[in-house]
Design an enzyme around this catalytic site. Structure first.
Site, short mmCIF file in Angstrom:
data_model
loop_
_atom_site.label_atom_id
_atom_site.label_comp_id
_atom_site.label_asym_id
_atom_site.label_seq_id
_atom_site.Cartn_x
_atom_site.Cartn_y
_atom_site.Cartn_z
N ASP A 313 7.12 -8.76 4.92
CA ASP A 313 5.95 -8.01 4.46
C ASP A 313 5.55 -7.02 5.55
O ASP A 313 6.03 -7.06 6.69
CB ASP A 313 4.80 -8.95 4.07
CG ASP A 313 3.87 -8.30 3.05
OD1 ASP A 313 3.86 -7.06 2.95
OD2 ASP A 313 3.13 -9.03 2.36
N GLU A 511 -5.76 -7.20 -2.06
CA GLU A 511 -5.48 -8.10 -0.93
C GLU A 511 -6.77 -8.67 -0.33
O GLU A 511 -7.70 -9.02 -1.05
CB GLU A 511 -4.63 -7.38 0.11
CG GLU A 511 -3.28 -6.92 -0.47
CD GLU A 511 -2.31 -6.42 0.57
OE1 GLU A 511 -2.16 -7.04 1.62
OE2 GLU A 511 -1.66 -5.38 0.30
C1 BGC Z 1 1.51 -6.51 0.63
C2 BGC Z 1 2.79 -6.54 -0.18
C3 BGC Z 1 3.32 -5.15 -0.40
C4 BGC Z 1 3.49 -4.47 0.95
C5 BGC Z 1 4.06 -3.07 0.85
C6 BGC Z 1 1.59 -5.61 1.85
O1 BGC Z 1 0.34 -5.37 2.38
O2 BGC Z 1 1.19 -7.81 1.03
O3 BGC Z 1 2.55 -7.19 -1.41
O4 BGC Z 1 4.53 -5.20 -1.10
O5 BGC Z 1 2.21 -4.39 1.57
O6 BGC Z 1 3.15 -2.16 0.41
#
Ligand code: BGC
Length: 619
Positions: A313, A511
């Protein structure tokens, strides 16, 4: 064969037998591509290998020539990493083509894999059709429909160039206070298993080699939906009050529970042929998933036989407990990480990983394994097929955001709505009513209707997305020419109307920004319903939210309540149900709490249920 491996195979076969993989044979092993992948690997320098494992965010590229200098194998656009020329389809396509053309001029001409968060449609790009977030699809629980929606997402992503979607999220959220609850299909692992599989099948289509398919990515491995809530004082602001935090936390459960709940989405998507998986920011019993050898290598690669590659991630490797970035990199790669979403410090990553290999802190065999995994996926996708253009297929622009694509999203909306209350058969409404008053902050707000991960990482309130239909616009389209439709944000002006529709709920977030302890409907929303109700008319409430909200304050006052979750651009699907062209069919994918619960975390002693999992009225 280990007991766990045997159990995994038995369960996968059971899924096959249940017809959930029907219509499609189990995908062929990637090992068929080992020979050409190994041949290519044999030609590569260590730097070229490390480049394949490096994924910067395009917005941090210092120069386009860095694609050559660092032999980059992949780029991403993370949240808010837009083309400088704007968020239109042409700007995105030009951006992709620019980078890909540069990669095709490097010594080995290995194309870039370009990844993007297409999590409910190609949601970064203006004009794309936006589907309901997974929580709503979980209520519809129609695997065939999820597959069709994912196929459309794949086609729209490919229209702009990228060949990789960081989706589906197969989290099994156990605590609705988590800001990512809506990214999960359900709190019920069976639903996640079934719909995660359907999404992978849709994104990857009949074969990864299909030029209109995208590489899917099951995320976030593992246990992201099971973290324990805590109060955290912001480390950079010790003077500020502690904040409630669930995202990126620690999942404190035994392995049997992890397998029973949180691994279920991988139990179905790995056999279905998902070829990339994103380890989670979160920890399992205190150990960060991005550095957990047991999870990444023992369980996923060895026991489940996952043949694709792991992508970390966003800057997750930087969260490992070691003091230096170099040590963190060694830890993660040795645990089994294959590609690192760096995303900014790609020069450091590239340099440190090279040094680690020279110092034998990371074995060359581990690098070769990671690159082999990446290359065979690229081969399976046809990226190395010289007869095929690796630039975007602009012919697909014609169908981008088309009426045909929107019709499928409308079906998703229609089927995902959950009718929570319908006193005195308030619904369905008559299309011939004299006057309908449509009110609330979200009545004419496509941004609130779509939620987070829509054009912006956090989403945005207001008219942020072109195309699509708000509830207000959909009601206007649906009613007879004799019906007057009036509107106000605060509910005023309802007196004398035949009935009122109040559209209220959460505003967009994504998030950790969405971690919330208090899930009561905002006082301004309650006031809208009170204002309308005080005029004596029947009031239908439509809720937009990323999770169940505490609605005790309005439940006795509302005549009907529809949980729409985050339906996306096609408000017409809401009108379909409101006016009875379709009966409500959605069943709650999450248990709904009562307001007098002492904790909103299902499972805590003081949790009280208002509506159980699977609840949903019909007409
Ligand atoms: C998230 C992921 C995402 C990644 C790329 C992260 O902050 O947890 O779900 O795919 O960013 O944007």
């Amino acid at each position: 064969m280990s007991k766990n491996r045997r159990q995994f195979l038995t369960e996968s076969l059971a899924l096959l037998a249940a017809g959930r993989l029907s219509g499609q044979a189990r995908p062929a092993s990637l090992r068929a591509f080992d020979r050409p992948a190994r041949a290519l690997l044999a030609q590569m320098t260590l730097d070229e290998k490390i480049g394949q494992m490096t994924q910067p965010d395009q917005m941090f590229l210092k120069s386009i020539d860095d694609i050559d200098t660092y032999h980059l194998g992949s780029l991403l656009s993370g949240g808010d990493s837009d083309p400088k020329a704007g968020n239109g389809l042409i700007a995105w396509t030009d951006l992709y083509d620019l980078y890909q053309s540069r990669a095709l001029k490097t010594r080995l001409k290995i194309p870039l894999l370009y990844g993007i968060d297409a999590v409910h449609g190609h949601n970064n790009v203006l004009g794309a059709v936006i589907f309901p977030h997974n929580i709503g699809l979980g209520c519809a629980r129609d695997a065939g429909l999820v597959e069709r929606a994912a196929q459309i997402t794949a086609t729209e992503v490919r229209a702009s160039g990228p060949q990789w979607a960081f989706a589906p999220c197969v989290a099994v959220p156990q605590d609705i206070r988590w800001g990512r609850t809506y990214e999960g299909f359900s709190e019920d692992p069976r639903v996640v298993r079934e719909l995660g599989l359907a999404a992978v099948r849709g994104l990857q289509k009949d074969s990864l080699g299909n030029p209109q398919a995208v590489l899917a990515c099951s995320k976030h491995f593992a246990g992201d939906g099971g973290t324990t809530a805590k109060m955290v004082v912001p480390p950079d602001h010790p003077d500020r009050p502690a904040q409630f935090k669930l995202d990126q936390g620690d999942t404190q459960i035994d392995e049997a529970t992890l397998r029973r709940i949180h691994l279920q989405g991988y139990m179905s998507t790995v056999p279905a042929g998902v070829r990339s998986i994103m380890p989670s920011y979160s920890s399992w019993n205190g150990v960060k998933c991005s550095g957990n050898h047991h999870l990444l290598t023992e369980i996923l690669k060895k026991e489940m036989g996952f043949e694709g590659f792991l992508i970390s991630d966003y800057a997750a490797v930087n969260q490992l407990p070691e003091k230096t970035y170099k040590e963190q990199i060694a830890h993660s790669i040795n645990a089994g990480m294959d590609m690192v979403m760096v995303p900014e410090k790609y020069v450091e990553f590239f340099t440190f990983l090279g040094e680690l290999v020279h110092a034998k802190s990371v074995p060359l065999a581990r690098i070769d394994d990671a690159v082999l995994r990446i290359l065979r996926v690229k081969l399976a996708m046809g990226l190395m097929d010289a007869s095929r253009s690796q630039l975007a297929d602009r012919g697909l622009h014609r169908s981008f955001g088309s009426a045909e694509h929107r019709a499928v999203a409308r079906e998703c909306v229609r089927k995902s709505l959950v009718l929570l209350k319908n006193d005195g058969r308030t619904l369905p409404l008559s299309k011939g009513a004299a006057r309908i008053h449509v009110a609330g902050k979200s009545a004419d707000n496509i941004g609130n209707q779509c939620g987070g991960w829509t054009v912006k990482w956090q989403g945005q309130t207001g008219p942020v997305v072109p195309g699509g239909t708000t509830v207000l616009a959909a009601v206007k389209k649906a009613v007879s020419s004799a019906t007057q439709v009036t509107t106000s944000a605060d509910g005023s002006g309802a007196a004398g109307a035949t009935l009122g529709i109040a559209v209220v709920g959460e505003t967009p977030y994504a998030e950790f920004m969405g971690d919330r302890q208090d899930l009561r409907l905002a006082p301004e929303d309650v006031a809208v319903i009170e204002t309308m109700k005080s005029t004596g008319i029947p009031v239908v409430v439509i809720l937009f939210s990323g999770r169940p909200l505490v609605i005790d304050a309005i439940l006795p006052r509302a005549d009907a309540v529809v949980a729409a979750f985050l339906p996306g651009t096609e408000g017409d699907g809401i009108a379909d149900v409101l006016f009875g062209d379709a009966a409500p069919a959605g069943k709650l994918s999450f248990t709904w709490p009562r307001g007098d619960s002492s904790s909103l975390h299902r499972g805590d002693a003081g949790y009280k249920t208002l509506f159980p999992l699977g609840f949903g009225l019909g007409y």
